[in-house]
Design a protein around this motif. Structure first.
Motif, PDB file in Angstrom:
ATOM      1  N   THR A  56       0.828  -1.218   0.000  1.00  7.22           N
ATOM      2  CA  THR A  56       0.000   0.000   0.000  1.00  7.22           C
ATOM      3  C   THR A  56       0.858   1.263   0.000  1.00  7.22           C
ATOM      4  O   THR A  56       0.618   2.197  -0.770  1.00  7.22           O
ATOM      5  CB  THR A  56      -0.933   0.010   1.230  1.00  7.22           C
ATOM      6  OG1 THR A  56      -1.741  -1.164   1.220  1.00  7.22           O
ATOM      7  CG2 THR A  56      -1.827   1.243   1.202  1.00  7.22           C
ATOM      8  N   VAL A  57       1.864   1.287   0.867  1.00  2.43           N
ATOM      9  CA  VAL A  57       2.744   2.467   0.952  1.00  2.43           C
ATOM     10  C   VAL A  57       3.484   2.685  -0.364  1.00  2.43           C
ATOM     11  O   VAL A  57       3.600   3.819  -0.847  1.00  2.43           O
ATOM     12  CB  VAL A  57       3.751   2.302   2.117  1.00  2.43           C
ATOM     13  CG1 VAL A  57       4.824   3.391   2.051  1.00  2.43           C
ATOM     14  CG2 VAL A  57       3.031   2.351   3.455  1.00  2.43           C
ATOM     15  N   ILE A  58       3.987   1.595  -0.951  1.00  5.82           N
ATOM     16  CA  ILE A  58       4.716   1.716  -2.225  1.00  5.82           C
ATOM     17  C   ILE A  58       3.790   2.228  -3.325  1.00  5.82           C
ATOM     18  O   ILE A  58       4.193   3.045  -4.163  1.00  5.82           O
ATOM     19  CB  ILE A  58       5.326   0.355  -2.617  1.00  5.82           C
ATOM     20  CG1 ILE A  58       6.469  -0.005  -1.664  1.00  5.82           C
ATOM     21  CG2 ILE A  58       5.849   0.390  -4.061  1.00  5.82           C
ATOM     22  CD1 ILE A  58       7.018  -1.402  -1.856  1.00  5.82           C
ATOM     23  N   ARG A  59       2.542   1.780  -3.294  1.00  4.15           N
ATOM     24  CA  ARG A  59       1.607   2.208  -4.330  1.00  4.15           C
ATOM     25  C   ARG A  59       1.198   3.671  -4.166  1.00  4.15           C
ATOM     26  O   ARG A  59       1.051   4.414  -5.132  1.00  4.15           O
ATOM     27  CB  ARG A  59       0.356   1.319  -4.297  1.00  4.15           C
ATOM     28  CG  ARG A  59      -0.627   1.615  -5.410  1.00  4.15           C
ATOM     29  CD  ARG A  59      -1.729   0.579  -5.483  1.00  4.15           C
ATOM     30  NE  ARG A  59      -2.639   0.843  -6.582  1.00  4.15           N
ATOM     31  CZ  ARG A  59      -2.435   0.511  -7.837  1.00  4.15           C
ATOM     32  NH1 ARG A  59      -1.318  -0.108  -8.186  1.00  4.15           N
ATOM     33  NH2 ARG A  59      -3.321   0.778  -8.768  1.00  4.15           N
ATOM     34  N   ILE A  60       1.040   4.117  -2.919  1.00  2.00           N
ATOM     35  CA  ILE A  60       0.579   5.488  -2.653  1.00  2.00           C
ATOM     36  C   ILE A  60       1.688   6.517  -2.855  1.00  2.00           C
ATOM     37  O   ILE A  60       1.456   7.584  -3.437  1.00  2.00           O
ATOM     38  CB  ILE A  60       0.022   5.594  -1.211  1.00  2.00           C
ATOM     39  CG1 ILE A  60      -1.267   4.774  -1.091  1.00  2.00           C
ATOM     40  CG2 ILE A  60      -0.237   7.051  -0.833  1.00  2.00           C
ATOM     41  CD1 ILE A  60      -1.820   4.704   0.313  1.00  2.00           C
ATOM     42  N   ASP A  61       2.889   6.209  -2.380  1.00  2.00           N
ATOM     43  CA  ASP A  61       3.999   7.170  -2.431  1.00  2.00           C
ATOM     44  C   ASP A  61       4.696   7.101  -3.795  1.00  2.00           C
ATOM     45  O   ASP A  61       5.356   6.124  -4.127  1.00  2.00           O
ATOM     46  CB  ASP A  61       5.006   6.844  -1.321  1.00  2.00           C
ATOM     47  CG  ASP A  61       6.041   7.947  -1.151  1.00  2.00           C
ATOM     48  OD1 ASP A  61       6.193   8.790  -2.064  1.00  2.00           O
ATOM     49  OD2 ASP A  61       6.709   7.963  -0.098  1.00  2.00           O
ATOM     50  N   HIS A  62       4.542   8.155  -4.580  1.00  2.00           N
ATOM     51  CA  HIS A  62       5.129   8.185  -5.925  1.00  2.00           C
ATOM     52  C   HIS A  62       6.651   8.194  -5.903  1.00  2.00           C
ATOM     53  O   HIS A  62       7.288   7.844  -6.897  1.00  2.00           O
ATOM     54  CB  HIS A  62       4.600   9.404  -6.697  1.00  2.00           C
ATOM     55  CG  HIS A  62       3.136   9.327  -7.000  1.00  2.00           C
ATOM     56  ND1 HIS A  62       2.613   8.480  -7.959  1.00  2.00           N
ATOM     57  CD2 HIS A  62       2.076   9.963  -6.438  1.00  2.00           C
ATOM     58  CE1 HIS A  62       1.296   8.610  -8.008  1.00  2.00           C
ATOM     59  NE2 HIS A  62       0.936   9.506  -7.108  1.00  2.00           N
ATOM     60  N   HIS A  63       7.242   8.604  -4.785  1.00  2.00           N
ATOM     61  CA  HIS A  63       8.696   8.584  -4.681  1.00  2.00           C
ATOM     62  C   HIS A  63       9.235   7.146  -4.651  1.00  2.00           C
ATOM     63  O   HIS A  63      10.431   6.928  -4.878  1.00  2.00           O
ATOM     64  CB  HIS A  63       9.151   9.324  -3.408  1.00  2.00           C
ATOM     65  CG  HIS A  63       8.841  10.785  -3.431  1.00  2.00           C
ATOM     66  ND1 HIS A  63       7.706  11.323  -2.844  1.00  2.00           N
ATOM     67  CD2 HIS A  63       9.503  11.836  -3.995  1.00  2.00           C
ATOM     68  CE1 HIS A  63       7.687  12.629  -3.025  1.00  2.00           C
ATOM     69  NE2 HIS A  63       8.761  12.976  -3.721  1.00  2.00           N
ATOM     70  N   LEU A  64       8.361   6.205  -4.345  1.00  2.32           N
ATOM     71  CA  LEU A  64       8.775   4.800  -4.252  1.00  2.32           C
ATOM     72  C   LEU A  64       8.477   4.022  -5.537  1.00  2.32           C
ATOM     73  O   LEU A  64       8.612   2.801  -5.555  1.00  2.32           O
ATOM     74  CB  LEU A  64       8.077   4.119  -3.065  1.00  2.32           C
ATOM     75  CG  LEU A  64       8.349   4.739  -1.688  1.00  2.32           C
ATOM     76  CD1 LEU A  64       7.604   3.967  -0.612  1.00  2.32           C
ATOM     77  CD2 LEU A  64       9.845   4.770  -1.391  1.00  2.32           C
ATOM     78  N   HIS A  65       8.082   4.712  -6.568  1.00  5.22           N
ATOM     79  CA  HIS A  65       7.802   4.042  -7.840  1.00  5.22           C
ATOM     80  C   HIS A  65       9.110   3.855  -8.620  1.00  5.22           C
ATOM     81  O   HIS A  65       9.317   4.429  -9.688  1.00  5.22           O
ATOM     82  CB  HIS A  65       6.778   4.837  -8.658  1.00  5.22           C
ATOM     83  CG  HIS A  65       5.414   4.816  -8.055  1.00  5.22           C
ATOM     84  ND1 HIS A  65       4.319   5.427  -8.637  1.00  5.22           N
ATOM     85  CD2 HIS A  65       4.946   4.239  -6.918  1.00  5.22           C
ATOM     86  CE1 HIS A  65       3.252   5.242  -7.878  1.00  5.22           C
ATOM     87  NE2 HIS A  65       3.611   4.523  -6.827  1.00  5.22           N
ATOM     88  N   THR A  66       9.978   3.054  -8.036  1.00  9.84           N
ATOM     89  CA  THR A  66      11.276   2.740  -8.632  1.00  9.84           C
ATOM     90  C   THR A  66      11.382   1.230  -8.778  1.00  9.84           C
ATOM     91  O   THR A  66      10.609   0.478  -8.154  1.00  9.84           O
ATOM     92  CB  THR A  66      12.421   3.249  -7.728  1.00  9.84           C
ATOM     93  OG1 THR A  66      12.352   2.559  -6.464  1.00  9.84           O
ATOM     94  CG2 THR A  66      12.311   4.747  -7.491  1.00  9.84           C
ATOM     95  N   PRO A  67      12.319   0.748  -9.602  1.00 12.38           N
ATOM     96  CA  PRO A  67      12.460  -0.700  -9.789  1.00 12.38           C
ATOM     97  C   PRO A  67      12.636  -1.474  -8.487  1.00 12.38           C
ATOM     98  O   PRO A  67      12.027  -2.540  -8.304  1.00 12.38           O
ATOM     99  CB  PRO A  67      13.700  -0.814 -10.678  1.00 12.38           C
ATOM    100  CG  PRO A  67      13.692   0.452 -11.475  1.00 12.38           C
ATOM    101  CD  PRO A  67      13.186   1.495 -10.538  1.00 12.38           C
TER     102      PRO A  67
END
Length: 265
Positions: free
Chosen positions: A47-58
């Motif tokens: 959930t956190v990875i999906r919500i936080d755009h800063h975590l949209h990394t490989p």
């Protein structure tokens, strides 16, 4: 008459933790607590990875895929195990056993190769930082994720097809889920071919990812040694959790599936 005995087995019963007797409720509470914490941790991670755009990394993409896979992996095994701790001697049909084994093998294999992809991601991030975004493109990440799952599907089809073409005489699975060796031990016929298949596939699933991860970390360490010590330690710390999971997972898998077959469980 012998053939008739083969076809009489239509369901299995898990031996599970029956030898622990009066501790069944305690085990139920402990495993249920760990199961809930595991699911909660994985759901929060995704959930956190999906919500936080800063975590949209490989790196976080593979982490979310691993967390999702681990959640389903636990769902395939643990609820049935918890049920057996409360309601003893619950049977499972051959089809149900085959289904459980299929998803277990798919997800276990998928997790192994996702860890390999994460190792490659660490390698590119540290050894080729200037080309990282070009190399680890969305297309490559999707291909690695699909390749991991596809490999799991192929391995599961091979295992389940070979296993459930065997005739079975025994009905008590000396385990808490339909794992490969406990089910194989219930066969009435020679299982040499199945054992060869298991060793071959297990060796591929364990040693190929380990080899690729080992190469990645050799290159990572080689690059870090060229950097100032404090900075190098800081960079390597980002890969420490991944390396810990790799050691635990492949260590346990090697003990479970590559040890010589013995009469004792």
């Amino acid at each position: 008459m012998q053939r008739k005995n083969f076809t009489e087995v239509t369901e299995f019963i898990f031996l599970g933790f029956s030898s622990f007797g009066k501790h069944q409720i305690t085990l139920f509470v402990v495993f249920l607590t760990v199961y809930i914490l595991t699911l909660a941790g994985n759901i929060i991670t995704v959930t956190v990875i999906r919500i936080d755009h800063h975590l949209h990394t490989p790196m976080y993409f593979f982490l979310s895929m691993l967390a999702s896979s681990e959640s389903v992996y636990a769902l395939v095994i643990v609820p049935r195990m918890l049920s057996s701790l409360i309601f003893h001697n619950q049977p499972i049909s051959l089809a149900g056993c085959a289904t459980q084994m299929f998803f277990f093998v798919v997800l276990a294999t998928n997790n192994c190769f996702l860890l390999t992809a994460m190792g490659y991601d660490c390698h590119v991030a540290i050894c080729r930082p200037l080309r990282y975004t070009v190399i680890m493109s969305k297309g490559l990440c999707a291909q690695l994720a699909c390749g991991s799952f596809g490999t799991g599907l192929a391995v599961a089809v091979l295992h389940v097809t070979a296993m459930f073409n065997l005739p079975f005489c025994g009905t008590v699975v000396d385990h808490f889920f339909c794992d490969i060796y406990p089910v194989m031990n219930l066969s009435c016929t020679d299982t040499t071919i199945n054992e060869i298949i298991n060793y071959g596939v297990s060796s591929f699933v364990i040693f190929m990812p380990i080899g690729l991860i080992f190469i990645s970390y050799v290159l990572i360490i080689s690059s870090i040694l060229k950097i100032a010590s404090a900075e190098g330690r800081k960079i390597f710390a980002t890969c420490a959790s991944h390396l810990t999971v790799v050691i635990v997972r492949y260590g346990c898998a090697s003990i479970a599936y590559l040890k010589p077959k013995t009469e004792s469980s």
